[in-house]
Design an enzyme around this catalytic site. Structure first.
Site, mmCIF file in Angstrom:
data_model
loop_
_atom_site.group_PDB
_atom_site.id
_atom_site.type_symbol
_atom_site.label_atom_id
_atom_site.label_comp_id
_atom_site.label_asym_id
_atom_site.label_seq_id
_atom_site.Cartn_x
_atom_site.Cartn_y
_atom_site.Cartn_z
ATOM 1 N N GLY A 100 4.324 2.012 45.121
ATOM 2 C CA GLY A 100 4.817 3.155 45.884
ATOM 3 C C GLY A 100 4.005 4.420 45.645
ATOM 4 C CG ASP A 101 1.559 8.137 46.332
ATOM 5 O OD1 ASP A 101 1.221 8.298 45.155
ATOM 6 O OD2 ASP A 101 1.395 9.028 47.197
ATOM 7 C CE LYS A 149 -3.136 8.696 38.633
ATOM 8 N NZ LYS A 149 -2.045 8.774 39.659
ATOM 9 C CG ASN A 183 9.896 7.772 41.544
ATOM 10 O OD1 ASN A 183 8.897 7.840 40.850
ATOM 11 N ND2 ASN A 183 10.898 6.965 41.241
ATOM 12 C CE LYS A 208 -2.018 6.713 46.036
ATOM 13 N NZ LYS A 208 -1.499 7.032 44.679
ATOM 14 C CB SER A 219 2.338 -0.374 38.140
ATOM 15 O OG SER A 219 3.179 0.272 39.059
ATOM 16 C CB THR A 259 5.674 8.695 37.650
ATOM 17 O OG1 THR A 259 5.312 7.403 38.155
ATOM 18 C CG2 THR A 259 4.533 9.655 37.856
ATOM 19 C CE LYS A 300 -0.183 -1.786 40.098
ATOM 20 N NZ LYS A 300 0.297 -1.347 41.439
HETATM 21 P P1 NDP Z 1 8.505 10.925 46.998
HETATM 22 O O1 NDP Z 1 8.237 10.524 48.387
HETATM 23 O O2 NDP Z 1 9.580 10.259 46.226
HETATM 24 O O3 NDP Z 1 8.784 12.500 46.926
HETATM 25 C C1 NDP Z 1 7.842 13.412 47.394
HETATM 26 C C2 NDP Z 1 8.391 14.808 47.212
HETATM 27 O O4 NDP Z 1 7.361 15.763 47.467
HETATM 28 C C3 NDP Z 1 9.507 15.129 48.202
HETATM 29 O O5 NDP Z 1 10.369 16.075 47.639
HETATM 30 C C4 NDP Z 1 8.725 15.720 49.368
HETATM 31 O O6 NDP Z 1 9.475 16.560 50.223
HETATM 32 C C5 NDP Z 1 7.660 16.513 48.633
HETATM 33 N N1 NDP Z 1 6.471 16.621 49.476
HETATM 34 C C6 NDP Z 1 5.702 15.596 49.938
HETATM 35 N N2 NDP Z 1 4.715 16.064 50.706
HETATM 36 C C7 NDP Z 1 4.864 17.389 50.746
HETATM 37 C C8 NDP Z 1 4.141 18.431 51.377
HETATM 38 N N3 NDP Z 1 3.066 18.191 52.140
HETATM 39 N N4 NDP Z 1 4.565 19.710 51.163
HETATM 40 C C9 NDP Z 1 5.662 19.972 50.390
HETATM 41 N N5 NDP Z 1 6.389 19.023 49.772
HETATM 42 C C10 NDP Z 1 5.993 17.759 49.949
HETATM 43 O O7 NDP Z 1 7.087 10.788 46.244
HETATM 44 P P2 NDP Z 1 6.790 10.715 44.688
HETATM 45 O O8 NDP Z 1 7.765 11.512 43.906
HETATM 46 O O9 NDP Z 1 6.572 9.298 44.347
HETATM 47 O O10 NDP Z 1 5.358 11.412 44.639
HETATM 48 C C11 NDP Z 1 5.176 12.807 44.347
HETATM 49 C C12 NDP Z 1 3.763 13.032 43.847
HETATM 50 O O11 NDP Z 1 3.555 12.272 42.650
HETATM 51 C C13 NDP Z 1 2.643 12.619 44.797
HETATM 52 O O12 NDP Z 1 1.542 13.485 44.646
HETATM 53 C C14 NDP Z 1 2.262 11.238 44.289
HETATM 54 O O13 NDP Z 1 0.938 10.904 44.640
HETATM 55 C C15 NDP Z 1 2.404 11.454 42.793
HETATM 56 N N6 NDP Z 1 2.565 10.258 41.971
HETATM 57 C C16 NDP Z 1 3.569 9.360 42.201
HETATM 58 C C17 NDP Z 1 3.716 8.269 41.375
HETATM 59 C C18 NDP Z 1 4.839 7.314 41.515
HETATM 60 O O14 NDP Z 1 4.952 6.425 40.668
HETATM 61 N N7 NDP Z 1 5.699 7.423 42.524
HETATM 62 C C19 NDP Z 1 2.781 8.018 40.273
HETATM 63 C C20 NDP Z 1 1.812 9.056 40.065
HETATM 64 C C21 NDP Z 1 1.716 10.111 40.912
HETATM 65 P P3 NDP Z 1 9.841 16.085 51.722
HETATM 66 O O15 NDP Z 1 10.891 15.029 51.564
HETATM 67 O O16 NDP Z 1 10.303 17.305 52.389
HETATM 68 O O17 NDP Z 1 8.558 15.540 52.319
HETATM 69 O O1 2IT Z 2 -0.546 7.781 42.003
HETATM 70 C C1 2IT Z 2 -0.113 6.810 41.354
HETATM 71 O O2 2IT Z 2 -0.508 6.549 40.210
HETATM 72 C C2 2IT Z 2 0.919 5.975 41.966
HETATM 73 N N1 2IT Z 2 1.362 6.263 43.073
HETATM 74 C C3 2IT Z 2 1.436 4.750 41.248
HETATM 75 C C4 2IT Z 2 0.521 3.584 41.488
HETATM 76 C C5 2IT Z 2 0.994 2.261 40.963
HETATM 77 O O3 2IT Z 2 0.270 1.289 41.231
HETATM 78 O O4 2IT Z 2 2.016 2.172 40.292
#
Ligand code: NDP
Ligand code: 2IT
Length: 444
Positions: free
Chosen positions: A165-166, A114, A240, A126, A376, A209, A90
């Site tokens: 998603g991520d 996690k 997100n 992943k 999830s 998240t 997952k």
């Molecule tokens: P999104 O794609 O919705 O948003 C990502 C954000 O981070 C955007 O603002 C993006 O800016 C910025 N970003 C991405 N890469 C870079 C970079 N190399 N340098 C600077 N800014 C960057 O992703 P999420 O919000 O889902 O994910 C954000 C973080 O949270 C990640 O590390 C992800 O692994 C983690 N995460 C997400 C979960 C989820 O449920 N979605 C769960 C747990 C962890 P830009 O548009 O300019 O690229």
């Molecule tokens: O980093 C993370 O925990 C996620 N992107 C969410 C993974 C999931 O299966 O909901």
């Protein structure tokens, strides 16, 4: 040489070109030292650590797709099926130009621990692609997702591997991926999470998240005798995780004064306006600099990160290694006393050393951002029983899960002589269950 060092040295020899993976593995292995030395004989006999550090399987494939002008492109696709000791693989899919096997292996290893911390029956995985969704039309994103799933469908399934998603993969992408899976397999099953609400998605998954991050931060802050209300918070990212962390932090009375994207950050002394942020990022898919044009009193800082802004609490929610040692020292010099990670591994090793030396409250990613994958897993349960739960029910479960994670992490840290060190606490608490399941299932 200690068992942990031996395993790490070997890993380094086998994967010299995977810096992010080696970095994550080193940090995890180092902090497992107390539990490993307490169980060394049985772990060694079962080659437990040697097995734990290698993914069970890695699938890589090409993803050909055609853009709106008729030009053909080929991206790389991956799924790292890291560990299935406690449940089906997952974890999310990341679409970003920086995606490599090394990054996905680091994320898969983190995800394994996690997912264990959530207390729910999910293994770690992943995947993703070096495809960049920025600037692509809906039709291009759809064709890419369909091509990606045309290969991936062979390796996933509701009881096998359940992606979500991520970075770069949100509701739109999950919908296209789900549609193609269903079309190819003829199965209406919960093979992905984060689905639309009309086709099996869970209420509160979108928010999970960010909300979970603020719930666990609140728990940690309360345990230290403080209160979130009235505190100044700095957030990075504007996707997100950042959006819903901002919304929940405001609901609990804190004030979030920044958010960012990869071009720069905005500072709003009145508190980031959630509706304007969502209009720019969710509806228009625009850049964060637009915010400063629309909200009087706010400023845009091109090419900068927000770590120099004075705050009580920092919630990094963008990407890995976005806070280095110098950034961490800036935060500390400005009085920041709490860091909780929404992104995966946003603080580099120097930054973490700085937090621990300063003894601030620090909750690492695998505990702090586990709310997303936890909901999830609740989506998987709802799909299995073909029912859906209300927003309030899911949100309440999420809250309970985050409180339990805080308690388990704090207790494990104390039990192994590292009271207040939630890095050690989170790694050990997550590892214990996976290790016991792996031992119970024999050398496989
Ligand atoms: P999104 O794609 O919705 O948003 C990502 C954000 O981070 C955007 O603002 C993006 O800016 C910025 N970003 C991405 N890469 C870079 C970079 N190399 N340098 C600077 N800014 C960057 O992703 P999420 O919000 O889902 O994910 C954000 C973080 O949270 C990640 O590390 C992800 O692994 C983690 N995460 C997400 C979960 C989820 O449920 N979605 C769960 C747990 C962890 P830009 O548009 O300019 O690229
Ligand atoms: O980093 C993370 O925990 C996620 N992107 C969410 C993974 C999931 O299966 O909901």
């Amino acid at each position: 040489m200690s068992y942990v060092t031996e395993v790490y040295d070997n890993l380094q020899k086998k994967h010299p070109y995977e810096p992010e993976f080696l970095e994550a593995a080193k940090r995890i292995l180092d902090s497992l030292e107390p539990i490993v030395s307490a169980n060394e004989e049985v772990y060694r006999k079962n080659a437990l650590l040697e097995r734990f550090v290698e993914p069970e399987r890695i699938i890589t494939f090409r993803v050909p797709w055609t853009d709106d002008k008729g030009v053909n492109h080929v991206n790389l696709g991956y799924r790292v099926q890291f560990n299935s000791a406690i449940g089906p693989y997952k974890g999310g899919l990341r679409f970003h130009p920086s995606v490599t096997q090394s990054i996905l292996k680091f994320l898969g290893m983190e995800q394994t621990l996690k997912n264990s911390l959530t207390g729910l029956p999910i293994g770690g995985g992943k995947g993703g692609s070096d495809f960049d969704p920025h600037g692509k039309s809906d039709a291009e994103v759809m064709r890419f997702c369909q091509s990606f799933m045309t290969e991936l469908y062979k390796y996933v399934g509701k009881d096998v591997d359940v992606p979500a998603g991520d970075i770069g993969v949100g509701g739109r992408e999950v919908g296209y991926l789900y549609g193609q899976y269903k079309r190819i397999t003829n199965l209406y099953e919960g093979v992905l999470t984060g689905k639309g609400l009309t086709f099996g998605g869970s209420l509160a998954r979108t928010e999970a998240t960010g909300y979970g991050l603020v719930y666990i931060t609140n728990e940690m802050v309360k345990a230290a005798g403080k209160d979130l209300a009235g505190k100044t918070v700095v957030v990075s990212g504007s996707g997100n995780v950042a959006q819903y962390a901002i919304q929940k932090a405001h609901e609990l009375g804190a004030k979030v004064v920044t958010c960012s994207d990869s071009n720069g950050y905005v500072y709003d002394p009145n508190g980031i306006n959630f509706d304007v942020l969502c209009q720019i990022k969710q509806v228009e898919r625009g850049r964060i600099k637009e915010y400063a044009k629309r909200v009087p009193g706010s400023e845009y800082h091109d090419g900068e990160k927000p770590w120099g802004v004075k705050c009580d609490i920092a919630l990094p929610c963008a990407t890995q290694n976005e806070i280095n040692g110098a950034d961490a020292r800036k935060l500390l010099d400005n009085g920041c006393w709490c860091v909780a990670e929404g992104a995966n591994m946003p603080s580099d090793a120097d930054a973490i050393d700085a937090y621990l030396a300063a003894k601030i409250l620090y909750m690492p990613a695998k505990a702090a951002n586990a709310g997303g994958v936890a909901v999830s897993a609740l989506e998987m349960s709802q799909n299995s029983e073909r029912l859906s739960w209300s927003f309030e029910e899911v949100d309440k479960m999420l809250h309970n899960i985050m409180v339990n994670i805080y308690n388990n992490v704090a207790t494990a840290a104390k039990k192994y002589g590292y009271e207040g060190n939630f890095v050690v606490g989170a790694n050990i608490a997550g590892f214990e269950k996976v290790a016991n399941a792996m031992l119970g299932q024999g050398v496989v």
